[in-house]
Scaffold this motif. Structure first.
Motif, PDB file in Angstrom:
ATOM      1  N   GLN A  43       0.831  -1.200   0.000  1.00  0.00           N
ATOM      2  CA  GLN A  43       0.000   0.000   0.000  1.00  0.00           C
ATOM      3  C   GLN A  43       0.868   1.254   0.000  1.00  0.00           C
ATOM      4  O   GLN A  43       0.512   2.266  -0.626  1.00  0.00           O
ATOM      5  CB  GLN A  43      -0.918  -0.017   1.225  1.00  0.00           C
ATOM      6  N   ASP A  44       2.005   1.196   0.683  1.00  0.00           N
ATOM      7  CA  ASP A  44       2.909   2.352   0.712  1.00  0.00           C
ATOM      8  C   ASP A  44       3.426   2.717  -0.676  1.00  0.00           C
ATOM      9  O   ASP A  44       3.798   3.867  -0.919  1.00  0.00           O
ATOM     10  CB  ASP A  44       4.100   2.076   1.634  1.00  0.00           C
ATOM     11  N   GLN A  45       3.471   1.753  -1.575  1.00  0.00           N
ATOM     12  CA  GLN A  45       3.941   2.036  -2.937  1.00  0.00           C
ATOM     13  C   GLN A  45       2.847   2.673  -3.782  1.00  0.00           C
ATOM     14  O   GLN A  45       3.148   3.315  -4.799  1.00  0.00           O
ATOM     15  CB  GLN A  45       4.413   0.743  -3.629  1.00  0.00           C
ATOM     16  N   LEU A  46       1.590   2.513  -3.360  1.00  0.00           N
ATOM     17  CA  LEU A  46       0.458   2.927  -4.181  1.00  0.00           C
ATOM     18  C   LEU A  46      -0.342   4.075  -3.583  1.00  0.00           C
ATOM     19  O   LEU A  46      -0.978   4.837  -4.309  1.00  0.00           O
ATOM     20  CB  LEU A  46      -0.474   1.725  -4.400  1.00  0.00           C
ATOM     21  N   VAL A  47      -0.311   4.196  -2.255  1.00  0.00           N
ATOM     22  CA  VAL A  47      -1.086   5.225  -1.552  1.00  0.00           C
ATOM     23  C   VAL A  47      -0.118   6.070  -0.739  1.00  0.00           C
ATOM     24  O   VAL A  47       0.551   5.554   0.157  1.00  0.00           O
ATOM     25  CB  VAL A  47      -2.142   4.599  -0.617  1.00  0.00           C
ATOM     26  N   THR A  48      -0.048   7.338  -1.033  1.00  0.00           N
ATOM     27  CA  THR A  48       0.903   8.212  -0.338  1.00  0.00           C
ATOM     28  C   THR A  48       0.222   9.294   0.487  1.00  0.00           C
ATOM     29  O   THR A  48       0.905  10.078   1.157  1.00  0.00           O
ATOM     30  CB  THR A  48       1.854   8.889  -1.344  1.00  0.00           C
ATOM     31  N   ARG A  49      -1.091   9.369   0.435  1.00  0.00           N
ATOM     32  CA  ARG A  49      -1.851  10.342   1.207  1.00  0.00           C
ATOM     33  C   ARG A  49      -3.087   9.652   1.774  1.00  0.00           C
ATOM     34  O   ARG A  49      -3.644   8.736   1.150  1.00  0.00           O
ATOM     35  CB  ARG A  49      -2.302  11.533   0.350  1.00  0.00           C
ATOM     36  N   TYR A  50      -3.563  10.098   2.953  1.00  0.00           N
ATOM     37  CA  TYR A  50      -4.747   9.526   3.591  1.00  0.00           C
ATOM     38  C   TYR A  50      -5.747  10.647   3.851  1.00  0.00           C
ATOM     39  O   TYR A  50      -5.416  11.651   4.496  1.00  0.00           O
ATOM     40  CB  TYR A  50      -4.360   8.799   4.882  1.00  0.00           C
ATOM     41  N   GLU A  51      -6.931  10.482   3.324  1.00  0.00           N
ATOM     42  CA  GLU A  51      -7.914  11.558   3.372  1.00  0.00           C
ATOM     43  C   GLU A  51      -8.449  11.756   4.785  1.00  0.00           C
ATOM     44  O   GLU A  51      -8.582  12.889   5.253  1.00  0.00           O
ATOM     45  CB  GLU A  51      -9.070  11.251   2.409  1.00  0.00           C
ATOM     46  N   THR A  52      -8.772  10.668   5.482  1.00  0.00           N
ATOM     47  CA  THR A  52      -9.407  10.775   6.796  1.00  0.00           C
ATOM     48  C   THR A  52      -8.655   9.953   7.830  1.00  0.00           C
ATOM     49  O   THR A  52      -7.832   9.090   7.503  1.00  0.00           O
ATOM     50  CB  THR A  52     -10.858  10.277   6.743  1.00  0.00           C
ATOM     51  N   TYR A  53      -8.964  10.211   9.077  1.00  0.00           N
ATOM     52  CA  TYR A  53      -8.387   9.437  10.184  1.00  0.00           C
ATOM     53  C   TYR A  53      -8.796   7.973  10.078  1.00  0.00           C
ATOM     54  O   TYR A  53      -7.989   7.071  10.345  1.00  0.00           O
ATOM     55  CB  TYR A  53      -8.850  10.031  11.510  1.00  0.00           C
ATOM     56  N   ASP A  54     -10.032   7.716   9.671  1.00  0.00           N
ATOM     57  CA  ASP A  54     -10.472   6.325   9.506  1.00  0.00           C
ATOM     58  C   ASP A  54      -9.651   5.610   8.433  1.00  0.00           C
ATOM     59  O   ASP A  54      -9.348   4.416   8.567  1.00  0.00           O
ATOM     60  CB  ASP A  54     -11.958   6.274   9.140  1.00  0.00           C
TER      61      ASP A  54
END
Length: 296
Positions: free
Chosen positions: A124-135
């Motif tokens: 996931q670290d290779q594909l997702v670099t930002r998180y929209e919400t705390y959940d």
């Protein structure tokens, strides 16, 4: 890590990183069999993080052991690592750290799921670099952090549904604390683990995280996330009192490591951008003593 590293050298280089963690990995006071098995689990977790963070030499000895070409990207290496993990549960692993893990898996009847979760987190670290919400961030921590606590309970034969719930709270808190300590380092990898919704609430832009020191808005955001981590540690702290003997000391060390790190962040006035605030040993011992006395 060089391409000429030997298998024992690779293993030692990875395991030596245990000394730099916020929490004790396999302290001396535990039974020897527990220490050996916990270090085997740590070796797996540390190596998969090193792969996901790009900390291994391209085409180096780790890659050769896993049978991947020199130009392989991290996702390819993670796929090869997962294939080698599956050999732990039925076959002969290629990597020395996975060969070390195999007796632990058999002795403790460990299942593949927590190990696969850690690999999935690094994918996931290779594909997702930002998180929209705390959940969204909590869902990531379910993969990246909570499996470690579940493995500790499994290795020590103390897993119950309630202890798993409490352990998950502690592990998620520790992951959030690590993210706060490493804001600048993560940004250098083009990753931000501060939820975008919270950044917007505190009027923090990504450019603000690249400054040499934090402004008031960034400090307020870090303080807010640190309080969330503190609340999770408080929620999970009863785990310590629920287990017997020397395991109580180990788990107290986990909680104390998180609390001491939060105190270090607070002592830096929530300015984490110059570098990760780290607690001293005295603070760690003080926190552990408070937890063991049941005062916090």
């Amino acid at each position: 890590m060089t391409a000429t590293g030997t298998a024992p050298g690779l293993e030692r280089a990875t395991l030596d990183k245990a000394a730099g963690e916020n929490f004790p990995v396999a302290p001396f006071f535990l039974p020897r069999a527990w220490r050996e098995d916990l270090m085997a689990v740590y070796g797996f977790a540390r190596l998969v993080d090193d792969i996901g963070d790009g900390d291994l030499a391209p085409g180096g000895a780790d890659a050769r052991l896993l049978g991947v070409p020199p130009a392989a990207d991290r996702l390819v290496v993670l796929d090869a690592f997962e294939a080698d993990l599956r050999r732990v549960f039925g076959g002969t692993p290629r990597h020395p750290l996975l060969r070390r893990l195999q007796p632990t898996v058999r002795r403790r009847a460990l299942t593949p799921e927590p190990f696969l979760g850690l690999i999935a987190a690094n994918r996931q670290d290779q594909l997702v670099t930002r998180y929209e919400t705390y959940d969204d961030l909590l869902a990531y921590c379910e993969l990246s952090a909570n499996p470690v606590g579940r493995l500790v309970l499994a290795v020590t034969g103390t897993s119950t549904p309630e202890r798993v719930r409490l352990s998950d709270a502690v592990c998620t808190a520790l992951q959030i604390v690590e993210h706060l300590q490493d804001v600048a380092e993560d940004l250098g990898r083009d990753r931000i683990y501060l939820p975008a919704a919270d950044m917007k609430r505190f009027h923090v832009q990504e450019a603000d995280l690249a400054a040499k020191t934090a402004g008031a808005s960034v400090r307020a955001l870090v303080a807010y996330e640190a309080q969330r981590a503190r609340d999770l540690l408080n929620e999970g702290a009863p785990l310590v009192g629920s287990v017997p003997g020397r395991l109580k000391l180990l788990l107290a060390g986990f909680v104390a490591g998180g609390r001491a790190a939060i105190r270090a962040i607070a002592a830096a006035e929530y300015d984490v951008l110059p570098g990760p605030p780290r607690p001293g040993k005295v603070q760690l011992l003080r926190e552990a003593g408070t937890i063991l006395r049941g005062e916090g």
